[in-house]
Design a protein around this motif. Sequence first.
Motif, PDB file in Angstrom:
ATOM      1  N   GLY A   1      -5.472   4.815 -20.376  1.00 48.62           N
ATOM      2  CA  GLY A   1      -6.208   3.787 -21.349  1.00 48.62           C
ATOM      3  C   GLY A   1      -7.349   5.252 -22.549  1.00 48.62           C
ATOM      4  O   GLY A   1      -7.396   4.969 -23.680  1.00 48.62           O
ATOM      5  N   TRP A   2      -7.575   6.007 -22.044  1.00 48.66           N
ATOM      6  CA  TRP A   2      -8.868   6.556 -22.405  1.00 48.66           C
ATOM      7  C   TRP A   2      -8.156   7.611 -23.200  1.00 48.66           C
ATOM      8  O   TRP A   2      -8.705   8.002 -24.672  1.00 48.66           O
ATOM      9  N   TRP A   3      -6.810   8.008 -23.100  1.00 47.32           N
ATOM     10  CA  TRP A   3      -6.887   9.012 -24.453  1.00 47.32           C
ATOM     11  C   TRP A   3      -5.637   8.904 -25.011  1.00 47.32           C
ATOM     12  O   TRP A   3      -6.134   9.252 -26.059  1.00 47.32           O
ATOM     13  N   LEU A   4      -6.072   7.114 -24.889  1.00 46.72           N
ATOM     14  CA  LEU A   4      -5.146   6.955 -26.117  1.00 46.72           C
ATOM     15  C   LEU A   4      -6.362   6.275 -27.292  1.00 46.72           C
ATOM     16  O   LEU A   4      -6.468   6.370 -28.137  1.00 46.72           O
ATOM     17  N   LEU A   5      -7.406   5.691 -26.824  1.00 44.35           N
ATOM     18  CA  LEU A   5      -8.472   5.732 -27.112  1.00 44.35           C
ATOM     19  C   LEU A   5      -8.889   6.733 -27.464  1.00 44.35           C
ATOM     20  O   LEU A   5      -9.607   6.736 -29.231  1.00 44.35           O
ATOM     21  N   ALA A   6      -9.437   7.331 -26.997  1.00 45.64           N
ATOM     22  CA  ALA A   6      -9.980   8.954 -27.637  1.00 45.64           C
ATOM     23  C   ALA A   6      -8.932   9.506 -28.946  1.00 45.64           C
ATOM     24  O   ALA A   6      -9.856  10.012 -29.736  1.00 45.64           O
ATOM     25  N   ALA A   7      -7.460   9.940 -28.426  1.00 41.44           N
ATOM     26  CA  ALA A   7      -6.548  10.010 -30.028  1.00 41.44           C
ATOM     27  C   ALA A   7      -6.765   8.949 -31.417  1.00 41.44           C
ATOM     28  O   ALA A   7      -6.965   9.611 -32.068  1.00 41.44           O
ATOM     29  N   LEU A   8      -6.853   8.007 -31.051  1.00 42.41           N
ATOM     30  CA  LEU A   8      -7.541   6.579 -31.799  1.00 42.41           C
ATOM     31  C   LEU A   8      -8.587   7.304 -32.506  1.00 42.41           C
ATOM     32  O   LEU A   8      -8.632   7.221 -33.801  1.00 42.41           O
TER      33      LEU A   8
ATOM     34  N   VAL B   1       0.998  -1.298  -0.020  1.00 44.39           N
ATOM     35  CA  VAL B   1      -0.435   0.035  -0.108  1.00 44.39           C
ATOM     36  C   VAL B   1       0.954   0.777  -0.360  1.00 44.39           C
ATOM     37  O   VAL B   1       1.458   1.341   1.256  1.00 44.39           O
ATOM     38  N   VAL B   2       0.722   2.096  -0.803  1.00 47.73           N
ATOM     39  CA  VAL B   2       1.889   3.265  -1.221  1.00 47.73           C
ATOM     40  C   VAL B   2       0.694   4.486  -1.403  1.00 47.73           C
ATOM     41  O   VAL B   2      -0.048   3.855  -2.186  1.00 47.73           O
ATOM     42  N   ASP B   3       1.550   5.297  -1.731  1.00 45.66           N
ATOM     43  CA  ASP B   3       0.641   6.933  -1.996  1.00 45.66           C
ATOM     44  C   ASP B   3      -0.193   7.052  -3.149  1.00 45.66           C
ATOM     45  O   ASP B   3       1.174   6.220  -4.418  1.00 45.66           O
ATOM     46  N   GLY B   4      -0.962   7.778  -2.964  1.00 46.63           N
ATOM     47  CA  GLY B   4      -1.626   7.415  -4.487  1.00 46.63           C
ATOM     48  C   GLY B   4      -1.441   8.333  -4.815  1.00 46.63           C
ATOM     49  O   GLY B   4      -0.673   9.429  -5.040  1.00 46.63           O
ATOM     50  N   PRO B   5      -2.225   8.346  -6.236  1.00 46.28           N
ATOM     51  CA  PRO B   5      -1.609   9.570  -7.905  1.00 46.28           C
ATOM     52  C   PRO B   5      -2.514  10.404  -6.568  1.00 46.28           C
ATOM     53  O   PRO B   5      -3.352  10.370  -6.231  1.00 46.28           O
ATOM     54  N   GLY B   6      -2.214  11.272  -7.808  1.00 52.06           N
ATOM     55  CA  GLY B   6      -2.311  12.922  -6.794  1.00 52.06           C
ATOM     56  C   GLY B   6      -3.591  13.660  -7.581  1.00 52.06           C
ATOM     57  O   GLY B   6      -4.027  14.328  -7.095  1.00 52.06           O
ATOM     58  N   ALA B   7      -3.655  12.880  -8.382  1.00 53.28           N
ATOM     59  CA  ALA B   7      -4.970  13.560  -8.868  1.00 53.28           C
ATOM     60  C   ALA B   7      -5.686  12.428  -9.789  1.00 53.28           C
ATOM     61  O   ALA B   7      -6.007  11.443  -9.894  1.00 53.28           O
ATOM     62  N   ALA B   8      -7.643  13.140  -9.813  1.00 56.59           N
ATOM     63  CA  ALA B   8      -8.422  12.172  -9.548  1.00 56.59           C
ATOM     64  C   ALA B   8      -8.649  11.362 -10.458  1.00 56.59           C
ATOM     65  O   ALA B   8      -8.450  10.390 -10.529  1.00 56.59           O
ATOM     66  N   SER B   9      -8.076  12.094 -12.059  1.00 57.62           N
ATOM     67  CA  SER B   9      -8.231  11.265 -13.078  1.00 57.62           C
ATOM     68  C   SER B   9      -7.323  10.199 -13.370  1.00 57.62           C
ATOM     69  O   SER B   9      -6.746   9.571 -14.098  1.00 57.62           O
ATOM     70  N   ASP B  10      -6.030   9.906 -12.050  1.00 59.05           N
ATOM     71  CA  ASP B  10      -5.069   8.986 -12.818  1.00 59.05           C
ATOM     72  C   ASP B  10      -6.032   7.375 -12.099  1.00 59.05           C
ATOM     73  O   ASP B  10      -5.297   6.613 -11.990  1.00 59.05           O
ATOM     74  N   VAL B  11      -7.208   7.832 -11.238  1.00 63.18           N
ATOM     75  CA  VAL B  11      -8.069   7.051 -10.524  1.00 63.18           C
ATOM     76  C   VAL B  11      -8.662   6.435 -12.121  1.00 63.18           C
ATOM     77  O   VAL B  11      -8.707   6.550 -13.129  1.00 63.18           O
ATOM     78  N   ALA B  12      -8.363   4.717 -12.370  1.00 66.31           N
ATOM     79  CA  ALA B  12      -8.164   4.452 -13.041  1.00 66.31           C
ATOM     80  C   ALA B  12     -10.103   3.810 -13.387  1.00 66.31           C
ATOM     81  O   ALA B  12     -10.979   4.197 -12.474  1.00 66.31           O
ATOM     82  N   ALA B  13     -10.001   3.648 -15.179  1.00 66.26           N
ATOM     83  CA  ALA B  13     -12.015   4.077 -15.028  1.00 66.26           C
ATOM     84  C   ALA B  13     -11.776   2.683 -16.332  1.00 66.26           C
ATOM     85  O   ALA B  13     -11.411   2.315 -16.426  1.00 66.26           O
TER      86      ALA B  13
END
Length: 433
Positions: free
Chosen positions: A401-408, A383-395
């Motif tokens: 991967g959402w960014w890659l999907l949108a770019a494609l 258990v480590v420190d989590g990502p700083g921004a909510a956008s880092d949480v897996a969706a």
Amino acid sequence: MITRQRLAAGAGALLAALALGGLVPAGSAVAADEPAGDKPAPKVELVLDVSGSMRARDIDGDSRMAAAKQAFNEVLDATPEEVQLGIRTLGANYPGDDRKTGCKDTEQLYPVGPLDRTDAKTAVATLSPTGWTPIGPALLKAAGDLDTGESGGTRRIVLISDGEDTCQPLDPCEVAREIAAKGIGLTIDTLGLVADAKTRAQLSCIADATGGTYTSVRHKEELTDRVGQLVDRAADPVVTPVAVEGAARCAAAPALKPGLYTDREKFGEHRYYRVDVEPGKELRASVSVAADRAVDRDYGVLLRAVTTHGREIVRGQEAGDGRTDVISTGLRYPKPEADGDGDGDGADGAQAETVCLQVSNSYSAPASVKATPGLPVELTVDVVDGPGAASDVAAFGLGHGWWLLAALVVVGFLAGVLWGWISRWRVTVWRTN
């Protein structure tokens, strides 16, 4: 989902449960990092079989020797600075038929010490499959290379071979037992390249005698990853796995803290463990299940993180078809600072969330194979420190991967418009002409 990656501390320790010959006492605790001091540097010697059989071209369309050279070059590039590394060969020089001479054919290609990557790679490049397979004599020499008389420090031999020892009656298993009896803390890990049943049995025996691991390898990537893991392990602090017994349901599961755990799981069984994750923290977990007996082909391992109410948060899974002895997978679950998941898990967003880890396997075995004890399981939890921004949480399992999907999607749309315009222009020109 993360698969085939080294996750958290000790994920590279795939067969620790086997190496220990079973579960360690339940009262054991995960060892903390030892205080830094003037300790001897960790030492590793890679012992490579360069016998004639290494010419066989059955590893991803290339020869076994070429696969070994590629793995060595990549591992040499990634070797930690603090590790003193050496290379010893067996069967590299004598091509004749004289048994007595062939069984002495082992030499230190690169001395154990601070690593000069260029010199080591140059030495490896000169190797060519040649002679016999004197595993026993090579292990004796390698033990001497590492036993410098100083106490402390990790000592590890990584033996890579594609066949049995050809210099009996010097049994390499007995040699390994003699090395273990010296009490110098030397571990021998073995890797079998496209190994048959007899070779696998011998290499497993060598590894078991010193508390090491055996891994069957049929692909270049597997060889590189496994050798790299073993070299890295020499630089890591020693962690003692803790015996734990998973439950058939989450409510009765044992609560785990960050650490390394061992268990045994029956064929096709599901076992649960619980981990508390504070807001703003990230759970990282990996599991390895070892096939320590004959099993049917086509199997898989599943690691799921679920809420106490059974809702799946994230999963990791991996499948195999009988080509490896260990199968591993992992996952990571970042818990945001405010989590309104609607399941009643920490409604105010400030309480720790209890995450249930489910470990399942789809192994099966012939009727003649004993189902007990269960298969060795190694579970790593961190258990480590989590990502700083909510956008880092897996969706939805995609995370970034959402960014890659949108770019494609955008690129595909623009490409379609451009191609349509070009097609219409060509038709117009054709009609005009």
